[in-house]
Design an enzyme around this catalytic site. Sequence first.
Site, short mmCIF file in Angstrom:
data_model
loop_
_atom_site.label_atom_id
_atom_site.label_comp_id
_atom_site.label_asym_id
_atom_site.label_seq_id
_atom_site.Cartn_x
_atom_site.Cartn_y
_atom_site.Cartn_z
N TYR A 100 1.01 -1.11 0.08
CA TYR A 100 0.05 -0.03 0.04
C TYR A 100 0.84 1.14 -0.08
O TYR A 100 1.75 1.37 0.76
CB TYR A 100 -0.91 0.21 1.51
CG TYR A 100 -1.59 1.18 1.53
CD1 TYR A 100 -2.74 1.39 0.97
CD2 TYR A 100 -0.99 2.46 2.26
CE1 TYR A 100 -3.46 2.74 0.98
CE2 TYR A 100 -1.66 3.65 2.29
CZ TYR A 100 -2.79 3.80 1.71
OH TYR A 100 -3.58 4.84 2.22
N GLU A 133 -3.30 7.55 -4.23
CA GLU A 133 -3.28 6.31 -3.41
C GLU A 133 -3.24 5.09 -4.29
O GLU A 133 -3.70 4.99 -5.34
CB GLU A 133 -4.28 6.31 -2.33
CG GLU A 133 -4.51 4.99 -1.63
CD GLU A 133 -5.61 4.79 -0.74
OE1 GLU A 133 -5.59 5.12 0.47
OE2 GLU A 133 -6.68 4.70 -1.44
#
Length: 387
Positions: free
Chosen positions: A101, A189
């Site tokens: 992530y 993101e």
Amino acid sequence: MDLLEYQGKQLFARHGLKVSSGEAVTTVEDAVRAAGVVGYPVVVKAQVLIGGRGKAGGVKLAADEAQAREHASNILGMDIHGHTVRTLWIEHASDIATEYYASVLLDRSAKLPLVMFSVEGGVDIEEVAEKSPEKLIRHHVEELEGLTRKEAVQIARDGGADADVIDGVADALVALYEVWLGEDATLAEINPLIVTPEREVKALDAKVSLDGNALFRHPENQSLSDSENEDPIERRAGEQGVQYVKLDGDIGILGNGAGLVMSTLDVVAQAGGSPANFLDAGGGSDAEKIKQAVELILANDAVKAVLFNIFGGITRCDEVAKGLIAAFAEIKPSVPFVVRLDGTNDVEGRRLLQEAELGNVYAARTMNEAAEKVVALAAGQSVGAPA
Ligand code: GDP
Ligand code: MN
């Protein structure tokens, strides 16, 4: 301004972040054709402005044409948490060894850019942040320096990235930071940032929000806002330079000044009503602006009554009243309006409204009185004689 995954990936690619190439399509036939072009196996992905598409059945792998056709027809038109799927993104499926992530956003409390990285990607990152916060690396960036490669390498190490992909992860973080900074994004993101069995580091998903107020610096990004996902009234408001946000209630709201509009939303909610929008007419609203604002509010069919809450300062109440009268002459709204005028030239404003005898405009002195009246009117109740 939120971007769809494939639009985010376009920006990623522009800054050297690795993504799979693919095609955005809107029909099953085009999906099958695109799948043939990118090569099987492919992944068929719903393009909606909401996360958790995978869990909702909006991301499917297809090994051949029959499967691509089946998934494309199932996903097109699907409702994902209130978002209807109108566009699919077809890309060549990646083999995944690991899911990480990564994100960059502005940490408002620290007043610094924040880079986050975790080797626990793919899943709900909020859950990682809550249950094992030590697995989510948070690194503040000195704005003038930007994110240096050295820092990026350290983040990858601290986060526990596999030793052989530290460089690849660092490259991805630096590129993601450049996307965030260079495109005036408020959020960039990647979840998951994958490592392939060949040890390539690649963005499998993209979540990018651009700062609408900085869009004038990026004419090439202007078209991204034309996506069918944007509310048409919000788009029109944007073009007119009006701050308008659509909400899901039935009471149209207009005020001057963002703070006043927000309090108005609160007071209407307290009175048991449900606002249909946020609209800040800004300072110095003249008659023409008021007319535009009324048109925007009434473009939403759900609106059953409208509340004008004007606190006159730079904005003169008589100007607002003139705008409203002009708007009524042209638009002839069928829904009732409650108008609260207070401050500069309020007496004159109320006098003008009274003389105009608009029929369905009700005056109020205080915000609470205005809210109660508009809630009653939206519910079809009577509140006495108009202004
Ligand atoms: P989200 O659920 O909206 O976050 O959509 P994602 O794009 O993140 O996809 C959800 C999940 O589908 C990912 O975490 C992957 O596990 C899986 N997925 C997506 N694309 C691929 C792919 O190319 N290959 C494989 N094997 N899995 C994929
Ligand atoms: Mn994802």
